[in-house]
Write a protein that holds these residues in place. Structure first.
Motif, PDB file in Angstrom:
ATOM      1  N   PHE A 113     -34.717  36.667  19.724  1.00 17.40           N
ATOM      2  CA  PHE A 113     -35.448  36.631  20.988  1.00 17.40           C
ATOM      3  C   PHE A 113     -36.957  36.629  20.799  1.00 17.40           C
ATOM      4  N   VAL A 114     -37.434  36.911  19.599  1.00 20.57           N
ATOM      5  CA  VAL A 114     -38.862  37.143  19.375  1.00 20.57           C
ATOM      6  C   VAL A 114     -39.713  35.950  19.780  1.00 20.57           C
ATOM      7  N   ASP A 115     -39.228  34.739  19.477  1.00 19.01           N
ATOM      8  CA  ASP A 115     -40.012  33.544  19.780  1.00 19.01           C
ATOM      9  C   ASP A 115     -39.077  32.348  19.890  1.00 19.01           C
ATOM     10  N   ASP A 116     -39.347  31.454  20.822  1.00 13.00           N
ATOM     11  CA  ASP A 116     -38.434  30.326  21.036  1.00 13.00           C
ATOM     12  C   ASP A 116     -38.507  29.305  19.900  1.00 13.00           C
ATOM     13  N   TYR A 117     -39.670  29.141  19.257  1.00 14.82           N
ATOM     14  CA  TYR A 117     -39.753  28.231  18.105  1.00 14.82           C
ATOM     15  C   TYR A 117     -38.857  28.741  16.977  1.00 14.82           C
ATOM     16  N   ALA A 168     -36.529  34.748  25.583  1.00 13.73           N
ATOM     17  CA  ALA A 168     -37.901  35.137  25.235  1.00 13.73           C
ATOM     18  C   ALA A 168     -38.678  35.610  26.451  1.00 13.73           C
ATOM     19  N   VAL A 169     -38.329  35.073  27.625  1.00 12.81           N
ATOM     20  CA  VAL A 169     -39.097  35.412  28.818  1.00 12.81           C
ATOM     21  C   VAL A 169     -38.583  36.678  29.502  1.00 12.81           C
ATOM     22  N   ILE A 170     -37.353  37.107  29.187  1.00 14.32           N
ATOM     23  CA  ILE A 170     -36.836  38.311  29.849  1.00 14.32           C
ATOM     24  C   ILE A 170     -36.752  39.524  28.916  1.00 14.32           C
ATOM     25  N   VAL A 171     -36.948  39.314  27.616  1.00 13.20           N
ATOM     26  CA  VAL A 171     -37.046  40.455  26.693  1.00 13.20           C
ATOM     27  C   VAL A 171     -38.533  40.775  26.530  1.00 13.20           C
ATOM     28  N   PRO A 172     -38.957  41.981  26.826  1.00 13.75           N
ATOM     29  CA  PRO A 172     -40.396  42.275  26.874  1.00 13.75           C
ATOM     30  C   PRO A 172     -41.105  42.290  25.534  1.00 13.75           C
ATOM     31  N   PHE A 173     -40.379  42.196  24.420  1.00 13.33           N
ATOM     32  CA  PHE A 173     -41.017  42.245  23.101  1.00 13.33           C
ATOM     33  C   PHE A 173     -40.942  40.872  22.440  1.00 13.33           C
ATOM     34  N   SER A 174     -41.527  39.885  23.071  1.00 15.14           N
ATOM     35  CA  SER A 174     -41.527  38.520  22.559  1.00 15.14           C
ATOM     36  C   SER A 174     -42.915  37.927  22.737  1.00 15.14           C
ATOM     37  N   THR A 175     -43.136  36.772  22.104  1.00 11.41           N
ATOM     38  CA  THR A 175     -44.434  36.107  22.253  1.00 11.41           C
ATOM     39  C   THR A 175     -44.698  35.744  23.711  1.00 11.41           C
ATOM     40  N   TRP A 176     -43.665  35.286  24.404  1.00  9.64           N
ATOM     41  CA  TRP A 176     -43.812  34.908  25.813  1.00  9.64           C
ATOM     42  C   TRP A 176     -44.201  36.125  26.649  1.00  9.64           C
ATOM     43  N   ALA A 177     -43.473  37.208  26.507  1.00  7.47           N
ATOM     44  CA  ALA A 177     -43.695  38.386  27.339  1.00  7.47           C
ATOM     45  C   ALA A 177     -45.099  38.955  27.140  1.00  7.47           C
ATOM     46  N   LEU A 178     -45.552  39.041  25.894  1.00  5.59           N
ATOM     47  CA  LEU A 178     -46.872  39.593  25.637  1.00  5.59           C
ATOM     48  C   LEU A 178     -47.971  38.723  26.238  1.00  5.59           C
ATOM     49  N   PHE A 179     -47.777  37.400  26.163  1.00  7.93           N
ATOM     50  CA  PHE A 179     -48.779  36.495  26.729  1.00  7.93           C
ATOM     51  C   PHE A 179     -48.821  36.624  28.256  1.00  7.93           C
ATOM     52  N   PHE A 180     -47.644  36.611  28.884  1.00  8.65           N
ATOM     53  CA  PHE A 180     -47.594  36.685  30.349  1.00  8.65           C
ATOM     54  C   PHE A 180     -48.076  38.045  30.855  1.00  8.65           C
ATOM     55  N   ALA A 181     -47.790  39.105  30.106  1.00  6.23           N
ATOM     56  CA  ALA A 181     -48.274  40.431  30.493  1.00  6.23           C
ATOM     57  C   ALA A 181     -49.803  40.453  30.503  1.00  6.23           C
ATOM     58  N   GLY A 182     -50.398  39.770  29.532  1.00  9.08           N
ATOM     59  CA  GLY A 182     -51.850  39.671  29.487  1.00  9.08           C
ATOM     60  C   GLY A 182     -52.416  38.929  30.686  1.00  9.08           C
ATOM     61  N   LEU A 183     -51.708  37.895  31.133  1.00  8.92           N
ATOM     62  CA  LEU A 183     -52.154  37.150  32.313  1.00  8.92           C
ATOM     63  C   LEU A 183     -52.134  38.031  33.557  1.00  8.92           C
ATOM     64  N   LEU A 184     -51.088  38.832  33.713  1.00  9.41           N
ATOM     65  CA  LEU A 184     -51.002  39.718  34.876  1.00  9.41           C
ATOM     66  C   LEU A 184     -52.133  40.742  34.868  1.00  9.41           C
ATOM     67  N   GLU A 185     -52.388  41.320  33.690  1.00  5.62           N
ATOM     68  CA  GLU A 185     -53.443  42.330  33.598  1.00  5.62           C
ATOM     69  C   GLU A 185     -54.805  41.717  33.877  1.00  5.62           C
ATOM     70  N   ALA A 186     -55.016  40.479  33.445  1.00  6.08           N
ATOM     71  CA  ALA A 186     -56.289  39.804  33.688  1.00  6.08           C
ATOM     72  C   ALA A 186     -56.538  39.593  35.177  1.00  6.08           C
ATOM     73  N   GLN A 187     -55.453  39.490  35.956  1.00  9.41           N
ATOM     74  CA  GLN A 187     -55.588  39.305  37.404  1.00  9.41           C
ATOM     75  C   GLN A 187     -55.520  40.618  38.171  1.00  9.41           C
ATOM     76  N   GLY A 188     -55.537  41.721  37.439  1.00  9.34           N
ATOM     77  CA  GLY A 188     -55.535  43.023  38.080  1.00  9.34           C
ATOM     78  C   GLY A 188     -54.175  43.479  38.560  1.00  9.34           C
ATOM     79  N   VAL A 189     -53.115  42.807  38.150  1.00  3.41           N
ATOM     80  CA  VAL A 189     -51.753  43.190  38.542  1.00  3.41           C
ATOM     81  C   VAL A 189     -51.210  44.107  37.447  1.00  3.41           C
ATOM     82  N   THR A 190     -51.143  45.403  37.746  1.00  2.00           N
ATOM     83  CA  THR A 190     -50.713  46.377  36.742  1.00  2.00           C
ATOM     84  C   THR A 190     -49.695  47.346  37.338  1.00  2.00           C
ATOM     85  N   SER A 191     -49.011  48.036  36.455  1.00  2.00           N
ATOM     86  CA  SER A 191     -48.108  49.120  36.838  1.00  2.00           C
ATOM     87  C   SER A 191     -48.269  50.204  35.792  1.00  2.00           C
TER      88      SER A 191
END
Length: 498
Positions: free
Chosen positions: A114-118, A154-177
């Motif tokens: 699950f770590v990375d789709d490539y 990769a997109v639904i397991v939080p410990f993947s390249t996809w998840a880390l990148f998308f989490a960064g996008l949310l934080e950049a827009q001020g969307v946090t929990s």
């Protein structure tokens, strides 16, 4: 930059039409880039084309991807020359004694990676095609299972390249929990509908309980009738590149078996490199004798090192691949499976085996840069704005992102461009921004799973030895069902006001 309105769709439409008519993805990509160059450069289209080629080659993401592809090409060649893949297949066959078990094992391996789709598609395709070939599973079916799993897991397991990148996008827009974008991403996972539904369909296909559809239905019927696992139109050269011989051929002392269950062994020195396994009604000349007790560790240890190093280096697939390559070289030379000279030969051949992927990926990045300058995203968003009411926002975001990702081959870039637009829009319409973000991520996963010239399809088709168009054609009906159900899901949550 130029705003050409609906003409911005022309390069994408050209690529899809030419690919379907000629069944040549590389030629279709070239045509698409030429059309884009004409739109952007007019009579100076040649200079424009050269400029975009240079821009794509200067793209740091492309450079990183090329390094990963080249290193993985070398690793795959080492696996093949050392006999590691052949031994892994022989070992796996001890636990796989049916067609269904071969496809289920392929699905489970894709889940584990699950770590990375490539990493996922290259590893699953390389390791499992030998096993599935034995049970006449079409290469398109193996590709469908692993591609319906790779990006979705990769997109639904939080410990993947996809998840880390998308989490960064949310934080950049001020969307946090709990003060972080990662926390917000965790909350978005239940709403990444395409990921969940595609995984469910992949599992059902692997277990053989999902209806056979479209091209895949024909390929399965043909494989069962003839034993040929390759798509219709596969040339003799393409079969040879996969280590397969023409149907009804003979190798060494043995005639080819019609059920594909036997292997032929050609007389050769014991230290000669091994070719691939028997394929459907084909047979393969294996230059090394079959081992009485196969040792899967020559394949499993480098792969395990790759996964471990990738995770420990903050999901850096490049470092993981380098580590696996070094471990493989040490293991194979220490065991005298390969001499140093053979390692260098494998390295050169490995790079050569990935040239098609490299050129195709470079052209795909050219298309992405052209789409940005043609303002394709602006056109798509402007076309859908009239119906962007609050209740429809999640569904429309998923639809727009899915179509745009499929049309352009842009997935992470799509999310980086669309998320800063979608999140403020969701807040203005009183829509949960976490659900809106999940719709973006679902659309990106849909594009990665289906796009003809996306890196996911290109790498997956390379790993199983078929053309990208064959793989995309097989996947589309299943991905289409997952997309339709996801759209319904976003309509439901939108109108429920969650």
């Amino acid at each position: 930059m130029q705003d050409v309105g609906a003409l911005a769709l022309l390069p994408v439409v050209t690529i899809l039409v030419v690919a379907v008519l000629t069944r040549r993805t590389l030629f279709a990509m070239l045509c698409g880039t030429l059309v884009g160059a004409v739109l952007l450069g007019g009579w100076g289209f040649f200079d424009s084309w050269i400029g975009y080629f240079g821009a794509s080659m200067a793209d740091e993401t492309l450079q990183w991807l090329m390094l990963v592809v080249v290193l993985f090409g070398i690793l795959i060649t080492l696996f093949e020359r050392s006999g590691a893949v052949r031994e892994f297949a022989a070992w796996a066959e001890r636990f796989v004694n049916s067609r269904r078990k071969s496809t289920v094992l392929s699905f489970l391996l894709a889940i584990v990676l699950f770590v990375d789709d490539y990493l996922n598609v290259l590893t699953v395709g390389t390791s499992m095609k030998a096993v599935t070939d034995r049970y006449t599973v079409p290469r398109t079916e193996l590709g469908t299972i692993m591609k319906l799993t790779a990006a979705p897991i990769a997109v639904i397991v939080p410990f993947s390249t996809w998840a880390l990148f998308f989490a960064g996008l949310l934080e950049a827009q001020g969307v946090t929990s709990n003060g972080s974008g990662f926390g917000a991403y965790l909350e978005s996972i239940p709403y990444i509908f395409f990921g969940w539904i595609a995984l469910a369909i992949a599992a059902l296909v692997a277990f053989g309980v999902f209806p056979k559809l479209g091209v895949l239905k024909k390929d399965i019927a043909r494989a069962e009738a003839t034993g040929d696992v390759f798509p219709v139109g596969t040339t003799a050269d393409e079969r040879a590149a996969e280590g397969a011989l023409p149907l009804d051929a003979e190798v060494g002392e043995f005639a080819v078996s019609g059920d594909g269950a036997e292997r032929a062994v050609a007389a050769a020195p014991a230290d000669a490199p091994a070719a691939g396994p028997a394929t459907g009604a084909t047979a393969v000349a294996t230059r090394a004798p079959e081992l009485a007790k196969p040792r899967p560790w020559n394949f499993l240890v480098p792969i395990t090192v790759m996964i471990a190093v990738t995770i420990l280096t903050e999901v850096d697939v490049l470092k993981g691949t380098v580590a696996a390559l070094l471990v493989a070289i040490v293991m194979y030379t220490a065991q005298r499976r390969l001499k140093v000279k053979a390692v260098f030969e494998a390295a050169f051949d490995g790079v050569g085996s990935m040239l098609f992927v490299i050129v195709l990926t470079a052209l795909a990045f050219m298309v992405q840069h052209m789409n940005i300058d043609l303002k394709l995203a602006d056109f798509v968003i402007a076309s859908t704005e009239p119906v962007m009411i609050g209740a429809l926002l999640p569904a429309m975001v998923f639809l727009v992102c899915g179509v745009y990702a499929y049309a352009t081959g842009s997935f992470w870039d799509l999310a980086a461009v669309i998320t800063p637009i979608v999140i403020p829009l969701a807040l203005a319409m009183d829509v949960n921004p976490i659900i809106a973000g999940a719709a973006v991520f679902s659309g990106a996963a849909l594009g990665s799973t289906t796009c003809l010239y996306g890196d996911g399809i290109i790498l997956a088709s390379r790993s199983i030895g078929i053309k990208p168009l064959n793989l995309m054609s097989a996947i589309l009906p299943y991905a289409g069902i997952a997309a339709a159900l996801s759209l319904i899901g976003y309509l439901v949550v939108g109108f429920l006001g969650l």
